[in-house]
Design a protein around this motif. Structure first.
Motif, PDB file in Angstrom:
ATOM      1  N   LYS A   1       0.821  -1.209   0.000  1.00 29.48           N
ATOM      2  CA  LYS A   1       0.000   0.000   0.000  1.00 29.48           C
ATOM      3  C   LYS A   1       0.855   1.260   0.000  1.00 29.48           C
ATOM      4  O   LYS A   1       0.606   2.191  -0.777  1.00 29.48           O
ATOM      5  CB  LYS A   1      -0.937   0.004   1.216  1.00 29.48           C
TER       6      LYS A   1
ATOM      7  N   ASN B   1       0.943   3.951  -3.143  1.00 31.17           N
ATOM      8  CA  ASN B   1       0.553   5.341  -2.906  1.00 31.17           C
ATOM      9  C   ASN B   1       1.703   6.296  -3.195  1.00 31.17           C
ATOM     10  O   ASN B   1       1.516   7.336  -3.843  1.00 31.17           O
ATOM     11  CB  ASN B   1       0.075   5.511  -1.469  1.00 31.17           C
TER      12      ASN B   1
ATOM     13  N   TYR C   1       2.341   6.704  -6.935  1.00 32.28           N
ATOM     14  CA  TYR C   1       1.338   7.553  -7.590  1.00 32.28           C
ATOM     15  C   TYR C   1       1.541   9.021  -7.210  1.00 32.28           C
ATOM     16  O   TYR C   1       1.443   9.915  -8.063  1.00 32.28           O
ATOM     17  CB  TYR C   1      -0.069   7.105  -7.189  1.00 32.28           C
TER      18      TYR C   1
ATOM     19  N   SER D   1      -4.847   7.023   2.597  1.00 29.31           N
ATOM     20  CA  SER D   1      -5.970   7.072   1.663  1.00 29.31           C
ATOM     21  C   SER D   1      -5.937   5.899   0.691  1.00 29.31           C
ATOM     22  O   SER D   1      -4.865   5.441   0.280  1.00 29.31           O
ATOM     23  CB  SER D   1      -5.949   8.396   0.882  1.00 29.31           C
ATOM     24  N   ASN D   2      -7.113   5.461   0.307  1.00 34.27           N
ATOM     25  CA  ASN D   2      -7.240   4.378  -0.670  1.00 34.27           C
ATOM     26  C   ASN D   2      -6.929   4.921  -2.058  1.00 34.27           C
ATOM     27  O   ASN D   2      -7.521   5.907  -2.497  1.00 34.27           O
ATOM     28  CB  ASN D   2      -8.645   3.793  -0.621  1.00 34.27           C
ATOM     29  N   LEU D   3      -5.995   4.284  -2.760  1.00 30.44           N
ATOM     30  CA  LEU D   3      -5.574   4.763  -4.072  1.00 30.44           C
ATOM     31  C   LEU D   3      -6.703   4.684  -5.088  1.00 30.44           C
ATOM     32  O   LEU D   3      -6.947   5.645  -5.833  1.00 30.44           O
ATOM     33  CB  LEU D   3      -4.371   3.944  -4.557  1.00 30.44           C
TER      34      LEU D   3
ATOM     35  N   LEU E   1      -7.525   8.736  -3.967  1.00 29.13           N
ATOM     36  CA  LEU E   1      -6.449   9.508  -4.583  1.00 29.13           C
ATOM     37  C   LEU E   1      -6.600   9.620  -6.102  1.00 29.13           C
ATOM     38  O   LEU E   1      -6.631  10.720  -6.651  1.00 29.13           O
ATOM     39  CB  LEU E   1      -5.091   8.886  -4.232  1.00 29.13           C
TER      40      LEU E   1
END
Length: 365
Positions: free
Chosen positions: A253, A257, A260, A281-283, A287
């Motif tokens: 994770k 992240n 990105y 935060s969840n990609l 995001l």
């Protein structure tokens, strides 16, 4: 005479030792359902029938026996005794079903000797019977832990680090596995020292507990994973001191992240020091779709736009507020187009997600 007899009986109950009054609380027995005291209800023929008597439905029974098949061969008298212990403590109804369904392994263990001493000690630790019951519901194995080999050494470990028993008791409610999993050695202590956090900090107890329950190889891998994005070990530990739960995030994770954030969003790696929510935060759900929507809004020349600080605020908003601020604030036709684009962006699956094989790293993270 009748009234004085009642008062005498109440006085007798109040004078009994606490270990004995545990057995006088409301309990559920098979004979209680029989109207004829001379006829006893026979013991259920199998574990499934026994679980149903204590409130489990067919789905619960199937789940219990699937997770712990050995219970189907367990001694029914011993199994009933363990369930009765929970009821005498005041755990019944949905809480009892929850324990049995979620933690059937507990019923395969031995309650062992010294149960009353263990309960008295735990009640003094948690302060009240209600807090003790909450802790047991979260972690029924508290009833199995050896008082001298497991419970007291754990308390001594955290007290030696400057964390009081009262604070540890509150933490046990949110992190029930602290008791069996905590350990510290020189390398873990070095990690704690390198955070530079003081014992007076509100984050101190979380820093100590997360490191104490984590495996050393897990800590090394997660520190090294953040290091490769240009951080020093001390910077990583400084980040950890401000947001201890970053060490609970998986290597995958954090890596996805960070890749990105740096590669697509073109933000500096060290921005996560001031905005650690970017790591949490969840990609796929937050995001990427919000960043893509920000680009779409910019291409369409709409206002407000997501640039600089406004982008970070947008990424941090909850979903309803985000939609009000950047989607539904526009005319109906434009808002519909933006919403369709946003939902499509959220629907983009991770590459080869369907064929991904889950790898269980084990406790804790």
């Amino acid at each position: 005479m009748a009234l004085s007899g009642i008062h005498a009986f109440r006085f007798l109950l109040s004078s009994l030792p606490q270990t004995l009054t545990l057995t006088l609380t409301l309990t559920r027995s098979f004979s209680s359902t029989n109207t004829n005291p001379l006829i006893q209800t026979p013991l259920p023929k199998d574990a499934a029938q026994l679980f149903r008597f204590y409130g489990c439905d067919d789905a619960d029974v199937s789940k219990i026996l699937l997770r712990q098949p050995s219970l189907s061969r367990a001694n029914l008298n011993l199994l009933q005794h363990k369930l009765d212990v929970l009821q005498r403590l005041g755990i019944a109804g949905t809480d009892l079903v929850k324990i049995v369904t979620c933690r059937p392994r507990f019923l395969s263990g031995r309650l062992g000797d010294g149960l009353h001493d263990r309960l008295l000690f735990l009640e003094s630790l948690f302060g009240t019977r209600e807090m003790l019951l909450k802790a047991i519901v979260r972690n029924p194995s508290l009833l199995n832990y050896d008082l001298d080999e497991r419970i007291k050494p754990c308390l001594d470990l955290y007290e030696g680090m400057g964390i009081s028993r009262e604070t540890l008791a509150r933490m046990l409610l949110s992190r029930p596995m602290i008791m069996p999993r905590s350990s510290l050695n020189d390398e873990k202590l070095d990690y704690i020292n390198r955070t530079g956090i003081s014992k007076e900090s509100k984050m101190y107890k979380y820093v100590v507990s997360v490191i104490a329950i984590s495996r050393l190889d897990t800590i090394r891998k997660k520190v090294a994973n953040i290091e490769k994005f240009g951080f020093t070990v001390d910077e990583v530990m400084g980040l950890f001191s401000r947001t201890p739960h970053v060490l609970t995030l998986s290597v995958d994770k954090v890596q996805r992240n960070m890749t990105y954030i740096i590669g697509i969003m073109k933000l500096p790696a060290h921005i996560v020091v001031d905005y650690p929510f970017l790591l949490y935060s969840n990609l796929e759900a937050v995001l990427r779709p919000r960043f893509m929507l920000g680009r779409k809004i910019q291409e369409m020349g709409l206002e407000p736009q997501m640039n600089g600080p406004s982008l970070l605020r947008a990424l941090r908003m909850n979903e309803p507020r985000f939609l009000r601020a950047f989607v539904t604030c526009h005319a109906e036709g434009v808002a519909k187009e933006l919403m369709e684009f946003y939902n499509k962006a959220k629907g983009i699956k991770r590459l080869a997600q369907d064929s991904k094989v889950g790898v269980r790293m084990g406790f804790p993270f």
